[in-house]
Enzyme design. Structure first.
Site, short mmCIF file in Angstrom:
data_model
loop_
_atom_site.label_atom_id
_atom_site.label_comp_id
_atom_site.label_asym_id
_atom_site.label_seq_id
_atom_site.Cartn_x
_atom_site.Cartn_y
_atom_site.Cartn_z
N CYS A 234 0.84 -1.20 0.00
CA CYS A 234 0.00 0.00 0.00
C CYS A 234 0.88 1.27 0.00
O CYS A 234 1.56 1.54 -0.98
CB CYS A 234 -0.97 -0.02 1.17
SG CYS A 234 -2.36 1.11 0.98
N HIS B 274 -3.37 -5.37 1.07
CA HIS B 274 -3.16 -5.70 2.47
C HIS B 274 -3.53 -7.17 2.66
O HIS B 274 -4.42 -7.69 1.98
CB HIS B 274 -4.03 -4.83 3.38
CG HIS B 274 -3.58 -3.41 3.46
ND1 HIS B 274 -2.41 -3.04 4.06
CD2 HIS B 274 -4.18 -2.27 3.02
CE1 HIS B 274 -2.29 -1.72 4.01
NE2 HIS B 274 -3.34 -1.23 3.36
#
Length: 495
Positions: free
Chosen positions: A330, A440
């Site tokens: 991310c 994630h």
């Protein structure tokens, strides 16, 4: 109609999250339809619910404990700190507004209405709702504006359990002080006490139980022993103060995780704990591991600025040149590119800044936040894995690199999209791996996790290993927690 139970605490980290998880699993094991609930949570660790909305990782984990699909109604208000006393306010899973405390407080009634909507939904769809308070339930300077504790118990007609952490000391004073300082209308909602993290023989507490019950006319429901073998996801970055080094201390594989100033979803690395030594490192530290993880962060441009200021940029580039594995997740993936373009300072005060330049890509900020569960096929070297994860990011990345993941049909750009980047550099018979993704939870996929660990093991002349699915380990821990709860407290009285 559902029955509502609330767990409140004498302080932060008193054991509310764990107790709610254990009660949820114990009730679910008895065949009830159970939901967790926290009206307002403040955390940078979050997950994606079934409605493609964002909720705190604690309520996501508690929903797994309750054997139910995570919903935005389990955590209607989520506050994600951005710095300078500003938080991004998430309402029913979607970004609502950036607010400081005073503005948030003035809009209390609006947020209460949203909380009541969720309570109504839960009341109609579950047998039991096990609610968690926030911090101390009796911060007397904040009681008028508190929408996370006993006001919610009052609204939902819930009985409350007060939990206190004996490991901190002063447990009976904490319990008595909390009860005495509560307004009478909320004090009467407390129906029992639970003492958490006890080490030793609980018989030594008997006289304390008798006195506190005499003083308050409220019974002690039980004592939960401290069990270091339980491994559950952490909710708050405060936990990192006691979690700088964890995992298998005898493992030949060391993983370093750069501790960003606004680190988010650091639970992404928990799955490595069985097979590697995991160390969180600061910007000024040296990279000593075999794998470097650049984790998620609330403010990518701020982290890149700090990477430069402390000279960590040079260390990362040297590590990448000399056979290291760098995995960016991310925000950590974003800083691996050439440029982070933030013309309106949506990420912080830094604005546009050059990235590490490990990937030929740019990230533009200012778009709508992407909140979704994702899956696809990950391909690197000559291997392919089916992987799943979840996306929680602002910023749109354009890349000229080979993509890491081909998204499955129905995910991403009408099923035809890609995620991430992969670059393998061969130099002096040495391979460096640069890997970036918006997924994630990528390390929860055990085939990919095994592959990374075994790259290092084989490089060191060791046999490859195969580890269990992380989900199986979670289930074992959750059932163990439920057993501890059932053996330690009077669950029948609670029911």
């Amino acid at each position: 109609m559902a029955k509502f139970i609330m767990v409140v605490g004498t302080s932060s980290n008193s054991g509310k999250t764990v107790l709610v998880s254990g009660i949820c699993r114990a009730l679910a094991n008895k065949g009830y339809k159970v939901a967790p609930f926290k009206s307002q949570n403040m955390s940078l660790n979050s997950r994606v619910a079934k409605e493609d909305g964002e909720i705190a990782v604690a309520q996501y984990t508690q929903s797994l404990a309750a054997k139910t699909e995570p919903s935005i109604h389990f955590n209607p208000i989520l506050l994600k700190p951005k710095g300078n006393f500003i938080s991004q306010v998430i309402v029913h899973g979607e970004p609502y507004k950036d607010m400081d405390y005073n503005e948030y407080r003035k809009n209390k009634e609006y947020f209460l209405d949203k909380i009541k909507e969720s309570l109504d939904y839960l009341d109609k769809n579950y047998d039991y709702v096990v609610m968690e308070g926030a911090g101390s339930c009796c911060e007397i300077n904040l009681l008028d504006d508190d929408i996370a504790n006993l006001r919610i118990a009052e609204i939902s007609n819930a009985n409350a359990i007060l939990v206190s952490d004996i490991d901190r000391g002063g447990v009976f004073a904490s319990i008595y002080g909390t009860v005495e300082l509560l307004p009478e209308k909320w004090r009467k909602l407390i129906k029992g006490f639970v003492i958490n993290k006890f080490r030793g023989n609980a018989d030594v507490l008997k006289s304390g139980f008798e006195k506190i019950e005499e003083l308050t006319n409220i019974p002690v429901l039980g004592v939960i022993p401290y069990d270091e073998s339980l491994v559950l996801p952490e909710e708050d970055s405060q936990a990192l103060q006691n979690k700088r080094v964890f995992g298998d201390i005898k493992s030949p594989v060391e993983v370093n995780v750069l501790k960003f100033s606004k680190i988010s979803n650091f639970t992404d690395v928990d799955a490595l704990s069985k097979d590697a030594l995991v160390k969180f490192i600061d910007f000024k530290d040296d990279i000593t591991g075999d794998i470097l993880i650049l984790p998620g962060t609330r403010c990518s441009t701020v982290e890149m600025d700090l990477i430069n200021k402390y000279g960590m940029d040079k260390k990362i580039l040297e590590f990448a040149e000399n056979g290291g594995i760098v995995l960016g997740i991310c925000g950590g993936y974003q800083v691996m590119g050439k440029k982070l373009i933030d013309e309106n300072n949506t990420e912080g005060d830094v604005g546009t800044i050059d990235g590490l330049g490990l990937f030929d890509m740019e990230t533009h900020f200012g778009n709508k936040k992407s909140i979704k569960n994702s899956k696809g096929i990950l391909e690197m070297d000559d291997v392919k894995f089916e992987v799943s994860g979840y996306e929680l990011h602002e910023g749109i990345t354009t890349s000229n690199e080979k993509p890491l993941i081909k998204l499955s049909k129905g995910f991403g750009n009408n099923g035809n999209g890609y995620d991430g980047a992969i670059k393998i550099i061969e130099k002096n018979n040495n391979k460096s791996y640069l890997i970036g993704t918006y997924f994630h939870g990528i390390l929860d996929n055990y085939e990919f996790r095994n592959y990374l660990i075994n790259l290092i093991r084989i490089k060191k002349g060791l046999n490859p290993i195969t580890t269990d699915n992380y989900d199986d380990a979670f289930e074992k821990n959750m059932n163990k927690l439920a057993k501890i709860i059932e053996e330690s407290i009077d669950l029948d009285k609670i029911v």
